[in-house]
Design a protein around this motif. Structure first.
Motif, short mmCIF file in Angstrom:
data_model
loop_
_atom_site.label_atom_id
_atom_site.label_comp_id
_atom_site.label_asym_id
_atom_site.label_seq_id
_atom_site.Cartn_x
_atom_site.Cartn_y
_atom_site.Cartn_z
N SER A 103 78.16 -7.97 -7.15
CA SER A 103 77.09 -7.91 -6.19
C SER A 103 77.29 -8.38 -4.75
O SER A 103 77.10 -7.88 -3.68
N SER A 200 71.61 -9.23 -3.55
CA SER A 200 70.95 -7.95 -3.69
C SER A 200 69.89 -7.83 -2.69
O SER A 200 69.66 -6.63 -2.02
N CYS A 234 73.34 1.76 -4.39
CA CYS A 234 72.23 2.02 -5.06
C CYS A 234 72.38 1.87 -6.70
O CYS A 234 71.61 1.29 -7.68
N MET A 237 73.06 -1.79 -7.37
CA MET A 237 71.63 -2.68 -7.07
C MET A 237 70.90 -2.27 -8.34
O MET A 237 70.29 -3.10 -8.98
N SER A 241 69.72 -5.21 -10.88
CA SER A 241 68.27 -5.43 -11.31
C SER A 241 68.16 -5.60 -12.77
O SER A 241 67.33 -6.21 -13.39
#
Length: 288
Positions: A103, A200, A234, A237, A241
C-alpha cells in the motif's frame, strides 16, 4: 458426526481449496514470468511474498480446523499443533507487513513528480529484497517467543486447560503472556493498519486530483496511461480495503475468544472462517 460439524468442515474445506488454488496459481504466474523475463515489477515481487504468507495461513489454520470439524481430533501431536500455530502466526504477521508495504509503495509510485516522496520512489525498488528478507527473519524470530513461552508454562506448576481445538492445550491466562502478546504482536499490527489506511487515503486523493488535471486532455496516449495506472491502483485499493475490513472484524472476534475462558463452538469457528477470508479472496483482486 454432528450436522453442524459436517457443515463447518465443508466450509473450511471449500475455503482452504479455493485459497490454495488462488494463491498458488498467481504464485506460479509470477514465477513463470520471472524465469522467462528474468525480472518482476516491484509490486509483483511484494505480492509473491504476500501470497506465500497467505498460503501459510491457509495451510495451517485450514488444516487444523478442517480436521477438527471432521472429528479427526488426534491426527496431530502436541508438537505438530504448536508448529502449525507458529506457521499461522508467521503467515499472519507477514501478510499484514506485506500489505502495508504494498500500500505504501503504491502510494509513493503514483505520487506527483514534485512530491517529497520522489526520493523514496527511486530508492524503494532497490531495497525491496532487503526489506522483505528482514521481515521474514524478524517475524520468524518474534513468533518463536510464544511456542517457547507455552513450553515453559506447560512445564511449570501452573494449570493448563484444553482449548476448543481439543488436540491443543493452551496455558492458563496470565498478565505476562497477555502483555507480551500485546506489545510484540498487537501494537505493530495496529500501527501497520493505521499506515495502510493513511496510504490508501493518500492514493484516493492523488487519483482524484490527477483525474481533475487530465480530464480536459484528449490525447490517446495520456488517456491510455492514466487508465492503466488507475486500474492498477484501484486493484491495490480493493485488495487493501478487503484486508482492512476482514482484519478489523477478525481482530474483534479474536479479542472476544482471547477474553473468554472457554469460548463457544460458534465463536471459535466463525472467527476462524473470517480470519481466512482475506488470504482466500486476496489473490482474486490481483490478477496479473
Amino acid at each position: 458426526m454432528d450436522h453442524k460439524d459436517l457443515t463447518i468442515g465443508i466450509v473450511f474445506l471449500f475455503q482452504t481449496t479455493v485459497g490454495i488454488l488462488g494463491n498458488f496459481s498467481l504464485l506460479s504466474c509470477y514465477l513463470i514470468q520471472y524465469y522467462t523475463k528474468q525480472t518482476l515489477k516491484t509490486t509483483d515481487l511484494i505480492l509473491t511474498h504476500m501470497f506465500t504468507a497467505n498460503s501459510l495461513i491457509i495451510f495451517s489454520k485450514g488444516l487444523l480446523h478442517t480436521m477438527r470439524a471432521f472429528g479427526m481430533e488426534r491426527f496431530i501431536n502436541d508438537f505438530g499443533c504448536k508448529f502449525l500455530l507458529y506457521i499461522q502466526r508467521l503467515g499472519r504477521s507477514m501478510s499484514i507487513g506485506m500489505t502495508c508495504f504494498l500500500s505504501v509503495f503504491q502510494a509513493i509510485t503514483i505520487s506527483p513528480g514534485n512530491s517529497f516522496l520522489l526520493g523514496f520512489e527511486v530508492k524503494a525498488p532497490k531495497h525491496n529484497g532487503m526489506y522483505t528478507s528482514l521481515c521474514w527473519i524478524l517475524y520468524m524470530a518474534v513468533n518463536m517467543i510464544f511456542p517457547l513461552y507455552m513450553y515453559t508454562k506447560e512445564n511449570s506448576k501452573n494449570l493448563t486447560y484444553d482449548s476448543d481445538l481439543k488436540y491443543c492445550s493452551t496455558p492458563g491466562y496470565d498478565d505476562l503472556g497477555s502483555s507480551l502478546y500485546a506489545v510484540v504482536i498487537v501494537l505493530p499490527e495496529i500501527l501497520f493498519s493505521v499506515i495502510i489506511v493513511w496510504s490508501s487515503s493518500s492514493m484516493i486523493i492523488i487519483l482524484y486530483r490527477h483525474k481533475q488535471r487530465v480530464q480536459h486532455i484528449h490525447s490517446t496516449s495520456v488517456s491510455s496511461r492514466t487508465s492503466t495506472e488507475s486500474k492498477a491502483t484501484c486493484r491495490i485499493m480493493a485488495l487493501v480495503s478487503t484486508f482492512i475490513g476482514f482484519y478489523a472484524l477478525s481482530s474483534i472476534l479474536q479479542g472476544c475468544v482471547a477474553l473468554t475462558y472457554k469460548p463457544g463452538w460458534w465463536l471459535v469457528n466463525i472467527t476462524a472462517i473470517i480470519s481466512m477470508c482475506f488470504p482466500t479472496l486476496g489473490p482474486f483482486f490481483c490478477e496479473p
